[in-house]
Design a protein around this motif. Structure first.
Motif, PDB file in Angstrom:
ATOM      1  N   GLN A 157      -9.741 -10.843  -1.219  1.00  0.00           N
ATOM      2  CA  GLN A 157     -10.724 -10.327  -0.557  1.00  0.00           C
ATOM      3  C   GLN A 157     -11.829  -9.585  -1.435  1.00  0.00           C
ATOM      4  OE1 GLN A 157      -8.464  -8.368   2.538  1.00  0.00           O
ATOM      5  NE2 GLN A 157      -7.353  -9.976   3.201  1.00  0.00           N
ATOM      6  N   GLY A 158     -11.479  -8.877  -2.272  1.00  0.00           N
ATOM      7  CA  GLY A 158     -12.113  -7.772  -3.006  1.00  0.00           C
ATOM      8  C   GLY A 158     -13.091  -8.252  -4.132  1.00  0.00           C
ATOM      9  N   GLU A 208       0.889  -1.128   0.080  1.00  0.00           N
ATOM     10  CA  GLU A 208       0.042  -0.012   0.098  1.00  0.00           C
ATOM     11  C   GLU A 208       0.860   1.204  -0.131  1.00  0.00           C
ATOM     12  OE1 GLU A 208      -3.993   1.407   2.284  1.00  0.00           O
ATOM     13  OE2 GLU A 208      -2.900  -0.016   3.157  1.00  0.00           O
ATOM     14  N   SER A 255      -3.759 -10.582  -1.542  1.00  0.00           N
ATOM     15  CA  SER A 255      -4.824 -10.686  -0.430  1.00  0.00           C
ATOM     16  C   SER A 255      -5.902  -9.570  -0.743  1.00  0.00           C
ATOM     17  CB  SER A 255      -4.158  -9.991   0.657  1.00  0.00           C
ATOM     18  OG  SER A 255      -3.177 -10.790   1.160  1.00  0.00           O
ATOM     19  N   LYS A 256      -5.680  -8.576  -1.361  1.00  0.00           N
ATOM     20  CA  LYS A 256      -6.583  -7.657  -1.902  1.00  0.00           C
ATOM     21  C   LYS A 256      -7.726  -8.064  -3.009  1.00  0.00           C
ATOM     22  CE  LYS A 256      -5.954  -3.666   0.411  1.00  0.00           C
ATOM     23  NZ  LYS A 256      -7.118  -3.388   1.417  1.00  0.00           N
ATOM     24  N   VAL A 291     -10.390  -5.650  -8.797  1.00  0.00           N
ATOM     25  CA  VAL A 291     -11.369  -5.552  -7.855  1.00  0.00           C
ATOM     26  C   VAL A 291     -12.668  -4.805  -7.978  1.00  0.00           C
ATOM     27  CG1 VAL A 291     -11.726  -4.569  -5.260  1.00  0.00           C
ATOM     28  CG2 VAL A 291      -9.306  -5.532  -6.057  1.00  0.00           C
ATOM     29  N   TYR A 331       0.299  -8.529  -0.614  1.00  0.00           N
ATOM     30  CA  TYR A 331      -0.608  -7.433  -0.454  1.00  0.00           C
ATOM     31  C   TYR A 331      -1.554  -7.582  -1.745  1.00  0.00           C
ATOM     32  CZ  TYR A 331      -2.634  -2.828  -0.546  1.00  0.00           C
ATOM     33  OH  TYR A 331      -3.595  -1.730  -0.781  1.00  0.00           O
TER      34      TYR A 331
END
Length: 300
Positions: free
Chosen positions: A143-144, A101, A139-140, A117, A136
């Motif tokens: 999850q997204g 990020e 994971s985004k 996403v 990162y």
């Protein structure tokens, strides 16, 4: 005769040694064997990001849409991405998995992540190397967007006896050296057992854009089909994290050698698996695969 005998013994010993090293690497990483989904169609199209893809998409769009589509790296930046709605996407650039990020110098990665996403509203399989797990970006995405299924592949480069490495490739325990993401994509699609794989946008023409400035720095202008040419300039290609030294001309052409050799390895492996690879790029320096004029229907 004696010289030929020495060469034969030397080659056998070399392949024996590299085979043993490969088996050791596989023993360490074998628990991460690749598990690939079944193909949806008998034919797929692997789309590289070379400038010639614009011509292929203009002339062969309907043909490509009838096949199972594979896109790579930053293809999501293209306006045509949501129209193609590719079933498959391969990312092998390690920078994606080092991105966080707080990263400020890779707006291209941030843009791809945003598209995945926020804009992908169809089922898509994303293939990434196993070392990307827990990053990162992944994971985004996981999850997204539940429509994107992530498949982790085992990127363990293996060498040695041909019968051995082909067995390791087929079992998902090893791969050829993927000097480019296209090599990784082709290796994965061969193992998904497509009857025919069409390759588009694989210009492989970086040598045309190599320059050397007055400071002996190696510069390359990397143009993709989704770029505006006037916005792309020659940039130094650094070999160190501190950006103090660029790659040498020798190392750059050695890298190109590895690319073209990788395609030859894939051609032989595809023949072994009964998979036909056709280089349908409008422009390409790849000579390992057959070339063919593409019809308007995969059923013709």
């Amino acid at each position: 005769m004696i010289e030929a005998g020495f060469n034969s013994v030397s080659q056998f010993l070399s392949e024996l040694f590299t085979s043993l090293v490969s088996l050791l690497k596989v023993a360490i990483r074998g628990r991460h064997a690749t598990r690939l989904p079944a193909r949806q169609l008998p034919v797929c199209s692997v789309l590289g990001n070379g400038p010639s893809l614009n011509e292929s998409l203009s002339e062969q769009f309907d043909f490509i849409r009838q096949t199972e589509i594979v896109c790579v790296n930053n293809f999501a930046h293209a306006d045509i991405f949501p129209r193609l709605r590719p079933q498959n996407y391969v990312i092998s650039d390690p920078n994606y998995f080092l991105f966080t990020e707080q990263t400020t110098d890779r707006e291209d990665i941030r843009r791809t992540l945003s598209v995945f996403v926020e804009s992908v509203d169809w089922a898509m399989t994303l293939y990434v190397p196993y070392f990307a797990k827990g990053s990162y970006v992944l994971s985004k995405i996981e999850q997204g967007n539940p429509l994107i299924k992530v498949v982790y592949f085992n990127y363990t480069v293996v060498h040695g006896f041909r019968w051995l490495i082909y067995w390791l490739y087929a079992k998902g325990l090893g791969m050829p050296r993927a000097q480019t993401v296209i090599i990784a994509a082709l290796a994965l699609m061969i193992n998904r057992k497509f009857e025919t794989i069409y390759l588009f946008g694989a210009d492989t023409s970086w040598h045309e854009q190599i320059r050397l400035n007055d400071q002996n720095q190696l510069l390359i202008k990397q143009i993709h089909f989704y770029d505006k040419p006037k916005d792309v300039t020659h940039q130094p290609v650094y070999s160190d994290a501190q950006r103090q030294r660029t790659f040498s001309m020798a190392s750059q052409f050695l890298s190109l050698h590895k690319v073209f050799h990788g395609y030859e390895v894939l051609r032989d492996y595809a023949d072994h698996r009964g998979v036909r690879i056709v280089n349908a790029s409008a422009k390409s320096y790849i000579d390992a695969f057959e070339r063919e004029s593409i019809g308007q229907s995969v059923n013709q």
